[in-house]
Each structure stands twice: as C-alpha cells, then as structure tokens.
Design a protein around this motif. Structure first.
Motif, PDB file in Angstrom:
ATOM      1  N   TYR A  72       0.832  -1.206   0.000  1.00  0.00           N
ATOM      2  CA  TYR A  72       0.000   0.000   0.000  1.00  0.00           C
ATOM      3  C   TYR A  72       0.865   1.253   0.000  1.00  0.00           C
ATOM      4  O   TYR A  72       0.641   2.182  -0.796  1.00  0.00           O
ATOM      5  CB  TYR A  72      -0.924   0.005   1.214  1.00  0.00           C
ATOM      6  CG  TYR A  72      -1.714   1.296   1.341  1.00  0.00           C
ATOM      7  CD1 TYR A  72      -2.807   1.545   0.506  1.00  0.00           C
ATOM      8  CD2 TYR A  72      -1.352   2.272   2.263  1.00  0.00           C
ATOM      9  CE1 TYR A  72      -3.518   2.729   0.600  1.00  0.00           C
ATOM     10  CE2 TYR A  72      -2.054   3.465   2.356  1.00  0.00           C
ATOM     11  CZ  TYR A  72      -3.137   3.687   1.532  1.00  0.00           C
ATOM     12  OH  TYR A  72      -3.828   4.875   1.618  1.00  0.00           O
ATOM     13  N   GLU A  73       1.866   1.295   0.873  1.00  0.00           N
ATOM     14  CA  GLU A  73       2.745   2.462   0.937  1.00  0.00           C
ATOM     15  C   GLU A  73       3.519   2.636  -0.368  1.00  0.00           C
ATOM     16  O   GLU A  73       3.781   3.764  -0.800  1.00  0.00           O
ATOM     17  CB  GLU A  73       3.710   2.334   2.117  1.00  0.00           C
ATOM     18  CG  GLU A  73       3.013   2.424   3.478  1.00  0.00           C
ATOM     19  CD  GLU A  73       3.988   2.303   4.622  1.00  0.00           C
ATOM     20  OE1 GLU A  73       5.206   2.162   4.365  1.00  0.00           O
ATOM     21  OE2 GLU A  73       3.541   2.338   5.788  1.00  0.00           O
ATOM     22  N   ARG A  74       3.880   1.520  -1.000  1.00  0.00           N
ATOM     23  CA  ARG A  74       4.574   1.580  -2.283  1.00  0.00           C
ATOM     24  C   ARG A  74       3.660   2.173  -3.357  1.00  0.00           C
ATOM     25  O   ARG A  74       4.082   3.006  -4.162  1.00  0.00           O
ATOM     26  CB  ARG A  74       5.048   0.181  -2.682  1.00  0.00           C
ATOM     27  CG  ARG A  74       6.009   0.160  -3.855  1.00  0.00           C
ATOM     28  CD  ARG A  74       6.813  -1.123  -3.918  1.00  0.00           C
ATOM     29  NE  ARG A  74       5.993  -2.306  -4.071  1.00  0.00           N
ATOM     30  CZ  ARG A  74       5.879  -3.277  -3.163  1.00  0.00           C
ATOM     31  NH1 ARG A  74       6.543  -3.187  -2.015  1.00  0.00           N
ATOM     32  NH2 ARG A  74       5.128  -4.338  -3.383  1.00  0.00           N
ATOM     33  N   ALA A  75       2.401   1.776  -3.347  1.00  0.00           N
ATOM     34  CA  ALA A  75       1.431   2.318  -4.302  1.00  0.00           C
ATOM     35  C   ALA A  75       1.229   3.819  -4.078  1.00  0.00           C
ATOM     36  O   ALA A  75       1.128   4.585  -5.045  1.00  0.00           O
ATOM     37  CB  ALA A  75       0.101   1.576  -4.171  1.00  0.00           C
ATOM     38  N   ILE A  76       1.174   4.238  -2.819  1.00  0.00           N
ATOM     39  CA  ILE A  76       1.002   5.659  -2.496  1.00  0.00           C
ATOM     40  C   ILE A  76       2.209   6.466  -2.987  1.00  0.00           C
ATOM     41  O   ILE A  76       2.053   7.562  -3.556  1.00  0.00           O
ATOM     42  CB  ILE A  76       0.813   5.856  -0.977  1.00  0.00           C
ATOM     43  CG1 ILE A  76      -0.528   5.236  -0.525  1.00  0.00           C
ATOM     44  CG2 ILE A  76       0.875   7.325  -0.600  1.00  0.00           C
ATOM     45  CD1 ILE A  76      -1.749   5.822  -1.185  1.00  0.00           C
ATOM     46  N   ALA A  77       3.408   5.944  -2.805  1.00  0.00           N
ATOM     47  CA  ALA A  77       4.615   6.634  -3.274  1.00  0.00           C
ATOM     48  C   ALA A  77       4.581   6.794  -4.793  1.00  0.00           C
ATOM     49  O   ALA A  77       4.914   7.864  -5.327  1.00  0.00           O
ATOM     50  CB  ALA A  77       5.861   5.861  -2.842  1.00  0.00           C
ATOM     51  N   ARG A  78       4.146   5.762  -5.491  1.00  0.00           N
ATOM     52  CA  ARG A  78       4.046   5.831  -6.961  1.00  0.00           C
ATOM     53  C   ARG A  78       2.987   6.853  -7.379  1.00  0.00           C
ATOM     54  O   ARG A  78       3.166   7.579  -8.366  1.00  0.00           O
ATOM     55  CB  ARG A  78       3.710   4.457  -7.529  1.00  0.00           C
ATOM     56  CG  ARG A  78       4.879   3.474  -7.488  1.00  0.00           C
ATOM     57  CD  ARG A  78       4.440   2.097  -7.908  1.00  0.00           C
ATOM     58  NE  ARG A  78       5.564   1.183  -8.037  1.00  0.00           N
ATOM     59  CZ  ARG A  78       5.496  -0.116  -7.811  1.00  0.00           C
ATOM     60  NH1 ARG A  78       4.339  -0.670  -7.444  1.00  0.00           N
ATOM     61  NH2 ARG A  78       6.556  -0.892  -7.942  1.00  0.00           N
TER      62      ARG A  78
END
Length: 234
Positions: A92-98
């Motif tokens: 989830y955090e990776r998706a938010i960063a993207r």
C-alpha cells in the motif's frame, strides 16, 4: 560493478536524468554519465531509445531502460540489497509513493513548465497559482509522511521515491523564479517543504549532481525564446 557495465544518457538540465543519477549515487553504484546534445542526438541514444529518442536512458550491459520513473524502479529492484530501498516494502505504501510521484510529474511539473511557456501575464499568473497549489498539496503529503516521527524525508530517514522525483526539480524551480519573478519556494506558504529542501540539499552527493541554477536559468531563457517564437508564427 565495473564502470563499463552501467551508463546514463542525460542532459545537464534534465530533472528526469538528474533523479536517475541521485538514486545511483545513493545506492553507491559506479556508472558512466554521458551528456547528450538533443539538437544532435547520438547514435547511442537513437539505438537505445528509438521510440521517444529522449533522455534519460539507463544502459545496463546490453539492456536499456527508458523513462525516469521506470528506471528508478528498475534500479531499486535490481540492486535491492545495496543501499537503502527507494520504495517502501509495504504494497500500500509503495502504491502511495508511486501515486504522488506521478502527481509531481503530471500535475506539478506541467504547471511550473507552463510558467516558462506562458506568453501573457494572465497565463503566467494562472500557472503560478497552479504551481503554488500543487506545492501546498505536497506540503500536506509531507506533513502526513513525517507526522510525529521527526523524519526529514518523504521516504523516512533516507530519500525515497517521492523525494527524488520532487527533489530533481529543485534547480528548475529556482531557475524559474529568476526567469519569471515568481516566488515558488516560499517559507510562508510551504514551511515544511522548505525544511525538507534544507535536508535534501544537505546530502553530500547532491552538490555534484544538481546543476548550477544560473546555468539552468540561461538555458531556460533560451528555451523560452524558442517556444515564444514558435507560438508567434502559428
């Protein structure tokens, strides 16, 4: 890694090439940087990016990777055991960063490049307002990222995906202030981001990668004159 195994094709003023070099430096990877003349593109560039014919291009052995955000993710995944990770481990955090990296490139960059292209004071004022609005949005994003943690970056204790995406634009932001008279980096409007800027620029290798603002401003004025001349003959 041997010097000849990894090459970056770039341009001194390209924030997209700059961010690739930032991540390579943070990972401690050895690479060869090759400056391109986009008015006379090299055979190497045409060979390795035949579709878009632009920088940056990362050449890794006999492989070539194009588009800066794609390159950043390739570096992070291919050398995952070297240096701090660029993207969070949590999906989830990776998706938010993207998501926010895409926002920076699609919303913020489009707005502040519009300042350079604007042929009227009205159009310029509109793009300045859009840019400041986008910066205020990023201020809120950083506030959430650092809430109660005291961490200096969007990525935590070290620079991450959002940090390099945004930080690679700093020289152009300062250059545009000189060209247009607009005040984008304003402590009264984005105090948290201005603290972030201080932390970001204090990283040692940034001094050797980020271009001289006066040189970028000179390049920007030449580019602006070309854009205005092209618009005047349409």
């Amino acid at each position: 890694m041997a010097q000849g195994d990894l090459k970056v094709l770039g341009l001194f003023s390209s924030p997209f090439a700059i961010r690739v070099r930032m991540v390579l430096e943070q990972k401690g990877l050895t690479y060869e940087y090759l400056e391109e003349d986009l008015s006379n593109k090299s055979e190497l560039l045409l060979k390795h990016n035949p579709i878009y014919k632009k920088v940056p291009v990362l050449i890794h052995g006999d492989r070539s990777i194009c588009e800066s955000l794609v390159i950043l993710q390739y570096i992070d995944e291919n050398w995952s055991g070297i240096g701090p990770p660029l993207l969070p481990a949590d999906p989830y955090e990776r998706a938010i960063a993207r998501f926010w990296a895409a926002y920076i490139d699609e919303k913020f960059v489009e707005s502040f490049w519009g300042i350079l292209k604007a042929c009227t004071e009205e159009a310029k004022a509109e793009k300045i307002a859009d840019s400041i609005g986008a910066l205020k949005q990023l201020e809120e994003v950083f506030k959430k990222c650092s809430a109660g943690t005291g961490k200096g970056f969007f990525g935590g204790d070290t620079i991450g995906f959002i940090d390099v995406t945004f930080g690679s634009q700093l020289a152009w932001m300062k250059a545009l202030e000189k060209i247009s008279g607009a005040k984008l980096l304003d402590e009264t409007k984005i105090p948290l981001l201005m603290e972030w800027v201080k932390h970001f620029l204090a990283i040692d290798f940034m001094k050797s990668i980020l271009p001289d603002v006066e040189r970028v401003a000179e390049y920007g004025r030449e580019l602006q004159a070309t854009i205005w001349k092209a618009d005047s003959v349409k």
